[in-house]
Design a protein around this motif. Structure first.
Motif, PDB file in Angstrom:
ATOM      1  N   LYS A 165       0.711  -1.169   0.061  1.00 23.48           N
ATOM      2  CA  LYS A 165      -0.177  -0.003  -0.011  1.00 23.48           C
ATOM      3  C   LYS A 165       0.802   1.272   0.005  1.00 23.48           C
ATOM      4  O   LYS A 165       1.969   1.370   0.276  1.00 23.48           O
ATOM      5  CB  LYS A 165      -1.003   0.091   1.184  1.00 23.48           C
ATOM      6  CG  LYS A 165      -1.724  -1.058   1.086  1.00 23.48           C
ATOM      7  CD  LYS A 165      -2.978  -1.097   2.379  1.00 23.48           C
ATOM      8  CE  LYS A 165      -4.003  -2.088   2.470  1.00 23.48           C
ATOM      9  NZ  LYS A 165      -4.841  -1.809   3.490  1.00 23.48           N
ATOM     10  N   ILE A 166       0.319   2.240  -0.387  1.00 25.80           N
ATOM     11  CA  ILE A 166       1.095   3.659  -0.440  1.00 25.80           C
ATOM     12  C   ILE A 166       0.538   4.679   0.375  1.00 25.80           C
ATOM     13  O   ILE A 166      -0.748   4.712   0.344  1.00 25.80           O
ATOM     14  CB  ILE A 166       0.856   4.012  -1.941  1.00 25.80           C
ATOM     15  CG1 ILE A 166       1.614   3.254  -2.908  1.00 25.80           C
ATOM     16  CG2 ILE A 166       1.856   5.340  -2.119  1.00 25.80           C
ATOM     17  CD1 ILE A 166       3.163   3.151  -2.587  1.00 25.80           C
ATOM     18  N   LEU A 167       1.070   5.173   1.255  1.00 25.71           N
ATOM     19  CA  LEU A 167       0.524   6.312   2.164  1.00 25.71           C
ATOM     20  C   LEU A 167       0.198   7.482   1.139  1.00 25.71           C
ATOM     21  O   LEU A 167       1.030   7.943   0.582  1.00 25.71           O
ATOM     22  CB  LEU A 167       1.617   6.842   3.186  1.00 25.71           C
ATOM     23  CG  LEU A 167       1.388   7.892   4.023  1.00 25.71           C
ATOM     24  CD1 LEU A 167       0.021   7.765   4.870  1.00 25.71           C
ATOM     25  CD2 LEU A 167       2.218   8.458   4.783  1.00 25.71           C
ATOM     26  N   LYS A 174       0.840   4.636 -12.353  1.00 26.06           N
ATOM     27  CA  LYS A 174      -0.366   4.720 -11.623  1.00 26.06           C
ATOM     28  C   LYS A 174      -0.361   5.696 -10.296  1.00 26.06           C
ATOM     29  O   LYS A 174      -1.163   6.494 -10.054  1.00 26.06           O
ATOM     30  CB  LYS A 174      -0.992   3.398 -11.226  1.00 26.06           C
ATOM     31  CG  LYS A 174      -2.421   3.210 -10.778  1.00 26.06           C
ATOM     32  CD  LYS A 174      -2.691   1.973 -10.252  1.00 26.06           C
ATOM     33  CE  LYS A 174      -4.103   2.149  -9.275  1.00 26.06           C
ATOM     34  NZ  LYS A 174      -4.722   0.415  -9.004  1.00 26.06           N
ATOM     35  N   ASP A 175       0.757   5.390  -9.611  1.00 21.66           N
ATOM     36  CA  ASP A 175       1.153   6.315  -8.382  1.00 21.66           C
ATOM     37  C   ASP A 175       0.981   7.697  -8.756  1.00 21.66           C
ATOM     38  O   ASP A 175       1.022   8.678  -7.735  1.00 21.66           O
ATOM     39  CB  ASP A 175       2.228   5.579  -7.797  1.00 21.66           C
ATOM     40  CG  ASP A 175       1.926   4.402  -7.037  1.00 21.66           C
ATOM     41  OD1 ASP A 175       1.054   3.821  -6.982  1.00 21.66           O
ATOM     42  OD2 ASP A 175       3.070   3.750  -6.593  1.00 21.66           O
ATOM     43  N   GLY A 223       8.313   4.916  -2.160  1.00 21.95           N
ATOM     44  CA  GLY A 223       8.852   5.429  -3.354  1.00 21.95           C
ATOM     45  C   GLY A 223       8.659   6.969  -3.374  1.00 21.95           C
ATOM     46  O   GLY A 223       7.407   7.426  -3.760  1.00 21.95           O
ATOM     47  N   TRP A 224       9.639   7.669  -3.593  1.00 20.66           N
ATOM     48  CA  TRP A 224       9.685   9.214  -3.590  1.00 20.66           C
ATOM     49  C   TRP A 224       9.639   9.569  -5.116  1.00 20.66           C
ATOM     50  O   TRP A 224       9.776   8.793  -5.939  1.00 20.66           O
ATOM     51  CB  TRP A 224      10.804   9.783  -2.987  1.00 20.66           C
ATOM     52  CG  TRP A 224      10.979   9.991  -1.606  1.00 20.66           C
ATOM     53  CD1 TRP A 224      10.998   8.655  -0.776  1.00 20.66           C
ATOM     54  CD2 TRP A 224      10.831  10.972  -0.699  1.00 20.66           C
ATOM     55  NE1 TRP A 224      11.114   9.080   0.680  1.00 20.66           N
ATOM     56  CE2 TRP A 224      10.830  10.338   0.651  1.00 20.66           C
ATOM     57  CE3 TRP A 224      11.013  12.355  -0.829  1.00 20.66           C
ATOM     58  CZ2 TRP A 224      11.077  11.434   1.811  1.00 20.66           C
ATOM     59  CZ3 TRP A 224      10.930  13.161   0.319  1.00 20.66           C
ATOM     60  CH2 TRP A 224      11.076  12.769   1.620  1.00 20.66           C
ATOM     61  N   LYS A 225       8.755  10.580  -5.363  1.00 15.50           N
ATOM     62  CA  LYS A 225       8.574  11.173  -6.621  1.00 15.50           C
ATOM     63  C   LYS A 225       9.418  12.442  -7.033  1.00 15.50           C
ATOM     64  O   LYS A 225       9.833  13.058  -5.983  1.00 15.50           O
ATOM     65  CB  LYS A 225       7.043  11.209  -6.937  1.00 15.50           C
ATOM     66  CG  LYS A 225       6.233  10.372  -6.317  1.00 15.50           C
ATOM     67  CD  LYS A 225       6.427   9.040  -6.409  1.00 15.50           C
ATOM     68  CE  LYS A 225       5.422   8.388  -5.727  1.00 15.50           C
ATOM     69  NZ  LYS A 225       5.544   6.747  -6.127  1.00 15.50           N
TER      70      LYS A 225
END
Length: 328
Positions: free
Chosen positions: A4-6, A132-133, A302-304
Motif C-alpha cells: 500500500k502507499i501512504l 499509476k502512483d 517510493g519518492w517522486k
C-alpha cells in the motif's frame, strides 16, 4: 505480499497557500539554464552519489543546463521547509516528494503537468504501478524514480554470536532485540519520530493485523490492529531495546552498517548504500516479522520528482526527470 502507499499525511492539513509563489531564478552568467533541485538525502549517502553521477552525465549531454542540488535533512524536509519556501517565493525548480507529502503540493497546484514528457515509449520504461502512483485524474503529476519495500535488516555476525535466528514473528523480534541490546549496540532501530517516514515504517505492522487507519469515513485509530501495533512499538521502547537516540535519522542504514544497531527496520533503498559503503559488513535481510495469525505484509513506497510550475524553466526541469536513468 500486500503493498500500500501512504496517500496523505498531517502535512496536508497545513493552512499555507502554496500555489501562488514559486522559484524566481535567473540563468547563470554564462547563459546556462540553472535548475535548483531540492531533495531529502544526505550529501554523502548512496542516493546522493547516484544522483551526482547522473546529473554530471545529464549536464554533459545538455551543456546549456546547470543543476544545483540542495540536500536537506529528512526531518526538515518532511516538516515545513518546502511549504515555507513555496509560500515565500523561494521554491526550487524541481524537488523530491514522498507519498505522504506529495498531495500537499498537488492539491495546491504547485506541480507542472508532465503528460507531454511521458509518451508511451517513455512510460514503458517504468512499472505500471509506478506510473499509476503518479497519475491523478488521468494526468501525470510527477515522475517516479524509486520504489521501496520495507523489511528487517540484521547484522548476521551479531545473530550468530548470540546463537539466534532471524525473527519471523513479533515475539521473536522483541526477544532478539532484548538479547542483542547492549550498552554500545541497540537491539533494534526504527523511526520513532513524528513525520511521514515514521508513519511509513509503522503502517505495515497495522496491516499485518488486517487493520487500517481509516474505513473510508472515519478514523480507526482505536481498532485492535492499530492498538496491537502501537503496543509492539511501545514494548521495545519500554524495555530499552529500541534505539531511542540514534546518531542520525533512523532512515539511514548507516546505523546498521556502523554497528550501532543489531536490527534495522528500513527500506530497500538501504541496499545500495550497504553495497557501496559497507561491503565488508555481514548484513542479512528478511521479510517483516508478523504477529500471531498475522498476514505477511510490507509497504511499497517510493519518492517522486515534482516540477514546480512557477519555475522559469519548467520544460527543462521536466526533461530532466522524464527518464529513469536521468542521464539523457
Amino acid at each position: 505480499m500486500k503493498k500500500k502507499i501512504l496517500l496523505f499525511t498531517a502535512a496536508a492539513l497545513m493552512a499555507i497557500s502554496l500555489g501562488a509563489c514559486g522559484k524566481k531564478n535567473d540563468d547563470t552568467a554564462d547563459g546556462k539554464v540553472e535548475l535548483e533541485f531540492w531533495n531529502h538525502w544526505v550529501s554523502d549517502g548512496g542516493e546522493a552519489k547516484f544522483f551526482n553521477k547522473k546529473i554530471k552525465e545529464y549536464e554533459k549531454n545538455n551543456p546549456d543546463v546547470k543543476i544545483v542540488q540542495k540536500n536537506i535533512s529528512i526531518d526538515d524536509y518532511t516538516g515545513t521547509k518546502l511549504t515555507t519556501a513555496f509560500a515565500t517565493g523561494d521554491g526550487p525548480d524541481l524537488f523530491s516528494a514522498s507519498p505522504g507529502t506529495i498531495n500537499t503540493f498537488i492539491d495546491s497546484g504547485i506541480n507542472y503537468p508532465l503528460d507531454d514528457f511521458f509518451p508511451k515509449e517513455v512510460r514503458e520504461d517504468y512499472s505500471k504501478e509506478s506510473i499509476k502512483d503518479v497519475t491523478k485524474d488521468g494526468k501525470i503529476i510527477a515522475a517516479p524514480f524509486e520504489q521501496d519495500l520495507m523489511a528487517l535488516f540484521y547484522n548476521k555476525d551479531m545473530f550468530e554470536k548470540a546463537g539466534i535466528q532471524p525473527p519471523k514473528t513479533w515475539d521473536e523480534m522483541t526477544e532478539a532485540a532484548k538479547k542483542l541490546n547492549t550498552d554500545k549496540v541497540a537491539g533494534i532501530t526504527y523511526d520513532l519520530t513524528k513525520g511521514a517516514y515514521g508513519n511509513f515504517s509503522f503502517m505495515p505492522f497495522v496491516w499485518q493485523g488486517d487493520g487500517d487507519f481509516f474505513d473510508g469515513k472515519k478514523s480507526t485509530l482505536n481498532s485492535p490492529s492499530v492498538i496491537q501495533a502501537l503496543t509492539l512499538w511501545k514494548k521495545m521502547v519500554s524495555d530499552k531495546s529500541a534505539n531511542l537516540k540514534p546518531s542520525r535519522p533512523a532512515s539511514d542504514v548507516g546505523i546498521l552498517g556502523d554497528g550501532e544497531t543489531a536490527m534495522w527496520i528500513g527500506g530497500s533503498f538501504g541496499i545500495k548504500a550497504l553495497e557501496d559503503d559497507y561491503p565488508d559488513m555481514n548484513i542479512g535481510v528478511v521479510p517483516l516479522p508478523i504477529p500471531k495469525d498475522g498476514t505477511p505484509t510490507t509497504v511499497a513506497g517510493g519518492w517522486k520528482m515534482v516540477v514546480n510550475k512557477q519555475s522559469k524553466n519548467p520544460k527543462e526541469a521536466a526533461k530532466l526527470v522524464r527518464t529513469p536513468s536521468i542521464g539523457q
